[in-house]
Scaffold this active site. Structure first.
Site, PDB file in Angstrom:
ATOM      1  N   ASN A   8      12.474 -56.340   4.763  1.00  0.00           N
ATOM      2  CA  ASN A   8      12.917 -57.753   4.769  1.00  0.00           C
ATOM      3  C   ASN A   8      11.846 -58.849   4.263  1.00  0.00           C
ATOM      4  O   ASN A   8      11.104 -58.595   3.509  1.00  0.00           O
ATOM      5  CB  ASN A   8      13.360 -57.903   6.414  1.00  0.00           C
ATOM      6  CG  ASN A   8      14.507 -58.948   6.239  1.00  0.00           C
ATOM      7  OD1 ASN A   8      14.344 -60.483   6.269  1.00  0.00           O
ATOM      8  ND2 ASN A   8      15.677 -58.508   6.302  1.00  0.00           N
ATOM      9  N   ARG A   9      11.878 -59.909   4.929  1.00  0.00           N
ATOM     10  CA  ARG A   9      11.332 -61.201   3.983  1.00  0.00           C
ATOM     11  C   ARG A   9       9.867 -61.559   4.609  1.00  0.00           C
ATOM     12  O   ARG A   9       9.720 -61.424   5.797  1.00  0.00           O
ATOM     13  CB  ARG A   9      12.454 -62.389   4.037  1.00  0.00           C
ATOM     14  CG  ARG A   9      13.612 -62.270   3.311  1.00  0.00           C
ATOM     15  CD  ARG A   9      14.593 -63.270   3.419  1.00  0.00           C
ATOM     16  NE  ARG A   9      15.567 -63.042   2.714  1.00  0.00           N
ATOM     17  CZ  ARG A   9      16.771 -61.968   2.977  1.00  0.00           C
ATOM     18  NH1 ARG A   9      16.630 -61.303   4.167  1.00  0.00           N
ATOM     19  NH2 ARG A   9      17.646 -61.870   2.061  1.00  0.00           N
ATOM     20  N   HIS A  66      11.781 -57.223   0.998  1.00  0.00           N
ATOM     21  CA  HIS A  66      11.754 -55.522   0.464  1.00  0.00           C
ATOM     22  C   HIS A  66      10.550 -55.162  -0.266  1.00  0.00           C
ATOM     23  O   HIS A  66      10.662 -54.039  -1.196  1.00  0.00           O
ATOM     24  CB  HIS A  66      13.059 -55.205   0.205  1.00  0.00           C
ATOM     25  CG  HIS A  66      14.119 -55.457   1.078  1.00  0.00           C
ATOM     26  ND1 HIS A  66      14.045 -55.323   2.536  1.00  0.00           N
ATOM     27  CD2 HIS A  66      15.434 -55.416   1.173  1.00  0.00           C
ATOM     28  CE1 HIS A  66      15.178 -55.606   3.295  1.00  0.00           C
ATOM     29  NE2 HIS A  66      16.219 -55.863   2.259  1.00  0.00           N
ATOM     30  N   HIS A 116      17.170 -47.865   3.812  1.00  0.00           N
ATOM     31  CA  HIS A 116      18.059 -48.854   3.506  1.00  0.00           C
ATOM     32  C   HIS A 116      19.335 -48.458   3.020  1.00  0.00           C
ATOM     33  O   HIS A 116      20.118 -48.413   2.131  1.00  0.00           O
ATOM     34  CB  HIS A 116      17.550 -49.960   2.283  1.00  0.00           C
ATOM     35  CG  HIS A 116      18.228 -51.306   2.347  1.00  0.00           C
ATOM     36  ND1 HIS A 116      19.653 -51.568   2.274  1.00  0.00           N
ATOM     37  CD2 HIS A 116      17.637 -52.424   2.483  1.00  0.00           C
ATOM     38  CE1 HIS A 116      19.914 -52.766   2.394  1.00  0.00           C
ATOM     39  NE2 HIS A 116      18.710 -53.267   2.507  1.00  0.00           N
ATOM     40  N   SER A 117      19.818 -47.172   3.655  1.00  0.00           N
ATOM     41  CA  SER A 117      21.212 -46.618   3.388  1.00  0.00           C
ATOM     42  C   SER A 117      22.157 -47.484   3.918  1.00  0.00           C
ATOM     43  O   SER A 117      22.051 -48.129   4.861  1.00  0.00           O
ATOM     44  CB  SER A 117      21.446 -45.221   4.102  1.00  0.00           C
ATOM     45  OG  SER A 117      20.688 -44.333   3.647  1.00  0.00           O
ATOM     46  N   TYR A 118      23.294 -47.586   3.059  1.00  0.00           N
ATOM     47  CA  TYR A 118      24.567 -48.383   3.477  1.00  0.00           C
ATOM     48  C   TYR A 118      25.437 -47.045   4.052  1.00  0.00           C
ATOM     49  O   TYR A 118      25.837 -46.329   2.932  1.00  0.00           O
ATOM     50  CB  TYR A 118      25.051 -48.846   2.176  1.00  0.00           C
ATOM     51  CG  TYR A 118      24.234 -50.304   1.699  1.00  0.00           C
ATOM     52  CD1 TYR A 118      23.088 -50.106   1.181  1.00  0.00           C
ATOM     53  CD2 TYR A 118      25.121 -51.530   1.629  1.00  0.00           C
ATOM     54  CE1 TYR A 118      22.577 -51.144   0.729  1.00  0.00           C
ATOM     55  CE2 TYR A 118      24.706 -52.644   1.047  1.00  0.00           C
ATOM     56  CZ  TYR A 118      23.356 -52.424   0.580  1.00  0.00           C
ATOM     57  OH  TYR A 118      22.783 -53.621   0.113  1.00  0.00           O
ATOM     58  N   GLN A 148      17.516 -54.515  11.703  1.00  0.00           N
ATOM     59  CA  GLN A 148      18.317 -55.564  10.874  1.00  0.00           C
ATOM     60  C   GLN A 148      19.707 -54.802  10.739  1.00  0.00           C
ATOM     61  O   GLN A 148      19.829 -53.819  10.193  1.00  0.00           O
ATOM     62  CB  GLN A 148      17.540 -55.528   9.667  1.00  0.00           C
ATOM     63  CG  GLN A 148      18.388 -56.467   8.633  1.00  0.00           C
ATOM     64  CD  GLN A 148      17.805 -58.018   8.895  1.00  0.00           C
ATOM     65  OE1 GLN A 148      16.588 -58.326   9.763  1.00  0.00           O
ATOM     66  NE2 GLN A 148      18.158 -58.962   8.203  1.00  0.00           N
ATOM     67  N   GLU A 181      18.843 -51.258   9.813  1.00  0.00           N
ATOM     68  CA  GLU A 181      17.343 -51.125   9.045  1.00  0.00           C
ATOM     69  C   GLU A 181      16.336 -51.091  10.489  1.00  0.00           C
ATOM     70  O   GLU A 181      16.271 -52.219  10.971  1.00  0.00           O
ATOM     71  CB  GLU A 181      17.013 -52.032   8.092  1.00  0.00           C
ATOM     72  CG  GLU A 181      17.779 -52.093   6.788  1.00  0.00           C
ATOM     73  CD  GLU A 181      18.137 -53.535   6.148  1.00  0.00           C
ATOM     74  OE1 GLU A 181      17.311 -53.750   5.596  1.00  0.00           O
ATOM     75  OE2 GLU A 181      19.149 -53.889   6.157  1.00  0.00           O
TER      76      GLU A 181
HETATM   77  C1  GLA Z   1      18.745 -56.740   3.880  1.00  0.00           C
HETATM   78  C2  GLA Z   1      18.468 -58.281   3.698  1.00  0.00           C
HETATM   79  C3  GLA Z   1      19.564 -58.722   2.996  1.00  0.00           C
HETATM   80  C4  GLA Z   1      19.839 -58.110   1.701  1.00  0.00           C
HETATM   81  C5  GLA Z   1      20.116 -56.647   1.593  1.00  0.00           C
HETATM   82  C6  GLA Z   1      20.116 -55.957   0.390  1.00  0.00           C
HETATM   83  O1  GLA Z   1      19.569 -56.435   4.684  1.00  0.00           O
HETATM   84  O2  GLA Z   1      18.082 -58.831   5.086  1.00  0.00           O
HETATM   85  O3  GLA Z   1      19.540 -59.945   2.815  1.00  0.00           O
HETATM   86  O4  GLA Z   1      18.747 -58.262   0.835  1.00  0.00           O
HETATM   87  O5  GLA Z   1      18.754 -56.153   2.638  1.00  0.00           O
HETATM   88  O6  GLA Z   1      20.716 -56.756  -0.404  1.00  0.00           O
END
Ligand code: GLA
Length: 377
Positions: free
Chosen positions: A103-104, A129, A203-205, A312, A340
């Site tokens: 994250n940020r 990330h 970061h799996s979807y 997250q 996450e």
């Molecule tokens: C995380 C971030 C999102 C985005 C996704 C990937 O979940 O918080 O804002 O960047 O990764 O796109």
């Protein structure tokens, strides 16, 4: 006892239909070549439970993970691509290990002991990330192993001092273990020679309805969290720890993801949906249940257990139908979600949040489990 297996090359058919039974074991093959000529591999871990997981050592990316529905039909429940070439431009971080910092970090900058560090700014003015070339875009050393009928992969990476602006040489080890009882255990370890923030995640979807599903909005989600960290329009936490009660962020009782996602709520507007950190109730204690997701159509259930203080939940708001993934599937708006496990975003600039800084001599160690089952059990 840990025993290295002889690896046999294997041929892999990519398809979006249920897998035929795969012989339990661990195998590898070449996945492709990076632009510098190095080879990325694809490892296949096949559990006697019937679950199959595929992982490349490029970014530690989980490219495939199958789970049974309530009738015992295994389908792939993660988003991704068929080829390495597509992963090389993997904008959405499909399946990857994220580091040094999930994250940020606001403004791409933080200070430790009076020294200011400037990171890559790859998300507007913020750092996201791990930067331009985070751990999701590096080639990891990979060592498969077996423990009885359980199969795993040890991934290691030496992140040099100054990489993406971070201080210190960081040795990182991530272990994936697919257990016979349908759990994926992800163990993270790291050591540094200079104080640095570390916040590793996966970061799996997921889409538990399987590869043909266009939406995750019917999935029912429970988050073991009474609070979340609200964000500004740049998705940086404001510092507030806000109760979820009486807000669309209350997932203390299982609720469909889509039930409130389009409500006129300042936080949903800032996140473009859900893209927030929840403060786990049992934060920092031993491994505990953080999230449970059930897909009502298939009956697939995934539980997420973690030692991390936060999670997250990202509802795939940046997916917009412009990416075609495995088997030609188009990834529509909100067709995958990420959970996450993590320390809170921007912790290096938020002294009230649990610290993410590790120092020389300290061992960074954390575990997250993705456990699969069905609602028929
Ligand atoms: C995380 C971030 C999102 C985005 C996704 C990937 O979940 O918080 O804002 O960047 O990764 O796109």
């Amino acid at each position: 006892m840990r025993r290295l297996l002889l690896l046999l090359p294997f041929l892999l058919m990519s398809c979006s239909s249920p897998d035929p039974a795969v012989e339990p074991g661990v195998r590898s093959r070449t996945f492709g070549q990076l632009s510098d000529g190095r080879e990325a591999k694809l490892f296949q871990l096949a559990s006697p439970s019937g679950m199959v997981m595929e992982v490349t050592n490029y970014g530690g990316i989980i490219t495939k993970l199958t789970a049974p529905d309530r009738d015992g039909t295994f389908e792939d429940v993660v988003l991704g691509f068929d080829t390495l070439e597509e992963y090389l431009v993997n904008e959405p971080y499909f399946g990857a290990i994220i580091g040094r910092y999930g994250n940020r970090i606001a403004g791409g900058s933080f200070s430790i002991d009076g020294e200011t560090y400037t990171l890559a700014q790859n998300n507007g003015e913020n750092h996201l990330h791990g930067g331009i070339k985070g751990f999701d875009k590096v080639l990891w050393e990979a060592e498969p192993f077996s423990m009885g009928n359980e199969y795993g992969l040890v991934l290691t990476y030496e992140s040099p001092d100054g990489e993406e602006g971070y201080p210190g040489n960081l040795s990182v080890k991530v272990t994936y273990l697919l257990t016979a009882d349908m759990r994926l255990i992800v163990s993270y370890q790291a050591q540094t020679d200079k104080a640095t923030p570390v916040n590793l995640t996966q970061h799996s979807y997921f889409n538990l309805a399987g590869p043909d599903s266009d939406s995750i909005l019917d999935h029912e989600l429970m988050l073991a969290a009474d609070h979340f960290t609200p964000v500004d329009a740049g998705l940086i936490p404001t510092g507030e720890i806000r109760p979820v009660a009486d807000t669309p962020f209350d997932f203390t009782v299982a609720t469909p993801i889509g039930a409130r996602i389009d409500q006129d709520d300042e936080q949903l507007v800032n996140g473009l949906g859900y893209d927030h950190n929840w403060v786990l109730r049992d934060m920092g204690s031993s491994i505990t249940l953080a999230a449970r997701v059930r897909e009502p159509g298939s009956g697939r259930v995934m539980e997420v257990l973690t030692e991390e203080p936060g999670i997250q939940f990202y509802s795939g708001n940046f997916l917009d139908g412009s990416i075609t993934g495995k088997g030609g599937n188009v990834y529509e708006y909100r067709s995958g979600f990420a959970l996450e496990t993590q320390h809170f975003p921007d912790s290096p600039n938020q002294s009230a949040f649990p610290s993410t800084v590790i120092v020389p001599g300290e061992q960074y160690q954390t575990r997250t489990i993705f456990a699969f089952m069905t609602d028929a059990e």
